[in-house]
Design a protein around this motif. Structure first.
Motif, PDB file in Angstrom:
ATOM      1  N   UNK A 114       0.817  -1.211   0.061  1.00  0.00           N
ATOM      2  CA  UNK A 114       0.039   0.100   0.350  1.00  0.00           C
ATOM      3  C   UNK A 114       0.845   1.454  -0.206  1.00  0.00           C
ATOM      4  N   UNK A 115       2.054   1.589   0.839  1.00  0.00           N
ATOM      5  CA  UNK A 115       3.063   2.398   1.079  1.00  0.00           C
ATOM      6  C   UNK A 115       3.681   3.061  -0.794  1.00  0.00           C
ATOM      7  N   UNK A 116       3.783   1.411  -1.638  1.00  0.00           N
ATOM      8  CA  UNK A 116       4.225   2.093  -2.464  1.00  0.00           C
ATOM      9  C   UNK A 116       3.024   2.129  -3.877  1.00  0.00           C
ATOM     10  N   UNK A 117       1.896   1.394  -3.426  1.00  0.00           N
ATOM     11  CA  UNK A 117       0.812   2.253  -4.167  1.00  0.00           C
ATOM     12  C   UNK A 117       0.757   3.556  -3.981  1.00  0.00           C
ATOM     13  N   UNK A 118       0.868   3.963  -2.873  1.00  0.00           N
ATOM     14  CA  UNK A 118       0.663   5.589  -2.679  1.00  0.00           C
ATOM     15  C   UNK A 118       1.742   6.930  -2.687  1.00  0.00           C
ATOM     16  N   UNK A 119       3.024   5.940  -2.455  1.00  0.00           N
ATOM     17  CA  UNK A 119       3.883   6.633  -3.674  1.00  0.00           C
ATOM     18  C   UNK A 119       3.480   6.499  -5.616  1.00  0.00           C
ATOM     19  N   UNK A 122       1.599   9.527  -5.417  1.00  0.00           N
ATOM     20  CA  UNK A 122       2.288  11.295  -5.173  1.00  0.00           C
ATOM     21  C   UNK A 122       2.173  12.012  -3.965  1.00  0.00           C
ATOM     22  N   UNK A 123       1.782  10.486  -3.096  1.00  0.00           N
ATOM     23  CA  UNK A 123       1.496  10.722  -1.524  1.00  0.00           C
ATOM     24  C   UNK A 123       2.893  11.107  -0.726  1.00  0.00           C
ATOM     25  N   UNK A 124       3.748  10.009  -0.871  1.00  0.00           N
ATOM     26  CA  UNK A 124       5.106  10.039  -0.764  1.00  0.00           C
ATOM     27  C   UNK A 124       6.383  10.726  -1.848  1.00  0.00           C
ATOM     28  N   UNK A 125       6.712  11.997  -1.290  1.00  0.00           N
ATOM     29  CA  UNK A 125       7.499  12.347  -2.432  1.00  0.00           C
ATOM     30  C   UNK A 125       9.220  12.882  -2.219  1.00  0.00           C
ATOM     31  N   UNK A 179      -1.073  13.508   4.547  1.00  0.00           N
ATOM     32  CA  UNK A 179      -1.369  13.160   5.899  1.00  0.00           C
ATOM     33  C   UNK A 179      -2.349  12.169   5.544  1.00  0.00           C
ATOM     34  N   UNK A 180      -2.331  11.647   4.013  1.00  0.00           N
ATOM     35  CA  UNK A 180      -2.983  10.241   3.420  1.00  0.00           C
ATOM     36  C   UNK A 180      -2.530   9.155   3.978  1.00  0.00           C
ATOM     37  N   UNK A 181      -0.988   9.275   3.196  1.00  0.00           N
ATOM     38  CA  UNK A 181      -0.057   8.339   3.320  1.00  0.00           C
ATOM     39  C   UNK A 181      -0.116   7.688   4.931  1.00  0.00           C
ATOM     40  N   UNK A 187      -6.110   0.595   7.168  1.00  0.00           N
ATOM     41  CA  UNK A 187      -6.219  -0.523   6.569  1.00  0.00           C
ATOM     42  C   UNK A 187      -6.530  -1.639   6.441  1.00  0.00           C
ATOM     43  N   UNK A 188      -5.992  -1.941   8.121  1.00  0.00           N
ATOM     44  CA  UNK A 188      -5.980  -3.171   8.794  1.00  0.00           C
ATOM     45  C   UNK A 188      -7.508  -3.314   9.021  1.00  0.00           C
ATOM     46  N   UNK A 189      -8.102  -1.744  10.057  1.00  0.00           N
ATOM     47  CA  UNK A 189      -9.582  -1.762  10.458  1.00  0.00           C
ATOM     48  C   UNK A 189     -11.005  -1.571   9.340  1.00  0.00           C
ATOM     49  N   UNK A 190     -10.219  -1.770   8.390  1.00  0.00           N
ATOM     50  CA  UNK A 190     -11.249  -1.618   6.993  1.00  0.00           C
ATOM     51  C   UNK A 190     -11.598  -0.295   6.273  1.00  0.00           C
ATOM     52  N   UNK A 191     -10.424   0.730   6.809  1.00  0.00           N
ATOM     53  CA  UNK A 191     -11.061   1.597   6.127  1.00  0.00           C
ATOM     54  C   UNK A 191      -9.884   2.000   5.054  1.00  0.00           C
ATOM     55  N   UNK A 192     -10.336   3.089   3.944  1.00  0.00           N
ATOM     56  CA  UNK A 192      -9.925   3.577   2.970  1.00  0.00           C
ATOM     57  C   UNK A 192      -9.035   4.234   3.020  1.00  0.00           C
ATOM     58  N   UNK A 193      -7.832   4.179   2.130  1.00  0.00           N
ATOM     59  CA  UNK A 193      -6.829   5.020   2.324  1.00  0.00           C
ATOM     60  C   UNK A 193      -6.265   6.228   1.015  1.00  0.00           C
ATOM     61  N   UNK A 194      -6.971   7.331   0.871  1.00  0.00           N
ATOM     62  CA  UNK A 194      -6.851   7.747  -0.523  1.00  0.00           C
ATOM     63  C   UNK A 194      -7.148   6.994  -1.500  1.00  0.00           C
ATOM     64  N   UNK A 195      -6.410   6.464  -2.490  1.00  0.00           N
ATOM     65  CA  UNK A 195      -6.988   5.698  -4.136  1.00  0.00           C
ATOM     66  C   UNK A 195      -7.049   4.307  -3.101  1.00  0.00           C
ATOM     67  N   UNK A 196      -6.950   3.693  -2.293  1.00  0.00           N
ATOM     68  CA  UNK A 196      -6.936   2.371  -2.188  1.00  0.00           C
ATOM     69  C   UNK A 196      -7.801   2.178  -1.444  1.00  0.00           C
ATOM     70  N   UNK A 197      -8.846   1.411  -1.529  1.00  0.00           N
ATOM     71  CA  UNK A 197      -9.994   0.372  -1.075  1.00  0.00           C
ATOM     72  C   UNK A 197      -9.559  -0.175   0.510  1.00  0.00           C
ATOM     73  N   UNK A 198     -10.720  -0.698   0.912  1.00  0.00           N
ATOM     74  CA  UNK A 198     -10.567  -1.449   1.907  1.00  0.00           C
ATOM     75  C   UNK A 198     -11.527  -2.226   1.833  1.00  0.00           C
ATOM     76  N   UNK A 199     -11.771  -2.960   2.863  1.00  0.00           N
ATOM     77  CA  UNK A 199     -13.717  -4.050   2.533  1.00  0.00           C
ATOM     78  C   UNK A 199     -13.518  -3.875   4.515  1.00  0.00           C
ATOM     79  N   UNK A 200     -14.474  -3.547   4.687  1.00  0.00           N
ATOM     80  CA  UNK A 200     -14.787  -3.162   6.394  1.00  0.00           C
ATOM     81  C   UNK A 200     -15.294  -5.196   7.004  1.00  0.00           C
TER      82      UNK A 200
END
Length: 340
Positions: A114-119, A122-125, A179-181, A187-200
């Motif tokens: 997920x961190x690589x996807x956030x990078x 553009x969430x990690x620059x 702040x998003x990253x 994500x471990x608790x079913x929350x979305x993070x940026x464009x990364x979806x999660x299953x509640x």
């Protein structure tokens, strides 16, 4: 078998600098390790390395022992490692294997991806315009662990204001983490993070409640009264608070868990330990080795006669002799990874 033998020799002789010959060895094993793996480990230690006895105990059980050996030794162990999270109820020293539950989608491996996807999003620059965006993150997994532990967190259920931070990698390069990253642990608790979806439906708190539901009714209060959060993932900032928040939230909003509402509200408590989550099985192994039932251990003679260890019942009698403590197939050690 040759590769496993080489790995065990390296671990014992090079890392621990101790020969297992004529010594007792305590193995913290994967709860769901195949029988063939256990057989191979026993054969290597007893026949190849000449250990005097070998005792195999599931690593979640040893994590519970890090919280103390007094009383009935009951609890709920939530072991969150690199590639999976396992929840194991233990009642009166007996691991309730059929009440355990595991998810291979909830671990730091998922957080790394997920961190690589956030990078990429553009969430990690990098602060230097000449720095390439992904190379340091891909090439150095230690940086990913450090970023998660030192700069990221699990946000509370009601949310909170979290600002961006600057972080220096081991290479010396500096990155800006949005702040998003920084909320990636949610994500471990079913929350979305940026464009990364999660299953509640995929949540560590939900796994714990499912395990409690599978427990015998008369054992639930004992089990819930001592919750041990173990493994490297449990060291994330805000993990414990969000875990307890979600236990209560799910019991009050989900009819499946409503029968556990009173138990969670009045009995559920996270054990306050003096050790970091990623070391608990090792600490518990040391405690157990000092007060263990040696009748459960396998000697070379018994092994050659065809005897094999049963699932440990963990009823211990005092024995002060030292054990060598190693792990096999254990996925608990992030960010201090062990052999797999």
């Amino acid at each position: 078998m040759q590769q496993m033998e080489a790995a065990i020799r390296k671990l014992l002789l090079r890392e621990l600098m101790s020969s297992p010959k004529d010594k007792k060895v305590l193995v913290a094993e994967d709860l769901f390790a195949p029988a063939q793996t256990r057989e191979t480990v026993l054969r290597i230690l007893l026949e190849k390395l000449k250990a005097s006895t070998v005792l195999l105990i599931p690593s979640p059980v040893l994590a519970l022992y890090a919280s103390g050996l007094e009383g009935d030794v009951s609890g709920l162990v939530v072991l969150s490692g690199y590639s999976e999270t396992t929840v194991l109820p233990i009642s009166n020293r007996l691991p309730l294997i059929y009440s355990s539950i595991s998810s291979t989608e909830l671990g730091s491996e998922m957080l790394h991806a997920s961190m690589l996807q956030l990078a990429q999003d553009g969430e990690l620059q990098f602060q230097s315009q000449n720095s390439r965006l992904l190379d340091p993150l891909v090439d150095c997994s230690t940086d990913l662990d450090d970023i998660l532990l030192k700069a990221c967190l699990v946000s509370p259920r009601e949310g909170s204001q979290i600002g961006e931070v600057a972080f220096q990698l081991s290479s010396g390069a500096k990155i800006r983490i949005s702040s998003t990253a920084r909320r990636v642990g949610s994500l471990l608790f079913g929350d979305e993070c940026g464009r990364i979806s999660a299953d509640p439906e995929r949540s560590i708190a939900r796994l714990a409640l499912e395990a409690l539901l599978k427990c015998p009714i008369d054992a639930r209060a004992q089990v819930a009264s001592r919750i041990v959060l173990a493994g490297g993932v449990s060291m994330l900032q805000g993990f414990q608070n969000r875990f307890m928040q979600d236990l209560k939230f799910l019991c009050s909003t989900n009819s499946r868990f409503s029968q556990l509402a009173n138990l969670v509200e009045n009995k559920a408590q996270v054990a306050n330990l003096q050790f970091t989550g990623n070391t608990l099985p090792w600490v518990g192994g040391s405690a157990y080795a000092a007060a263990s039932n040696l009748s459960e251990a396998i000697t070379a003679e018994r092994f050659q006669k065809g005897e094999r260890p049963l699932d440990p019942l963990l009823a211990g009698s005092a024995d002060a002799e030292c054990f060598n403590v190693i792990t096999t197939g254990v996925d608990l050690s992030w960010p201090m990874r062990g052999p797999n």
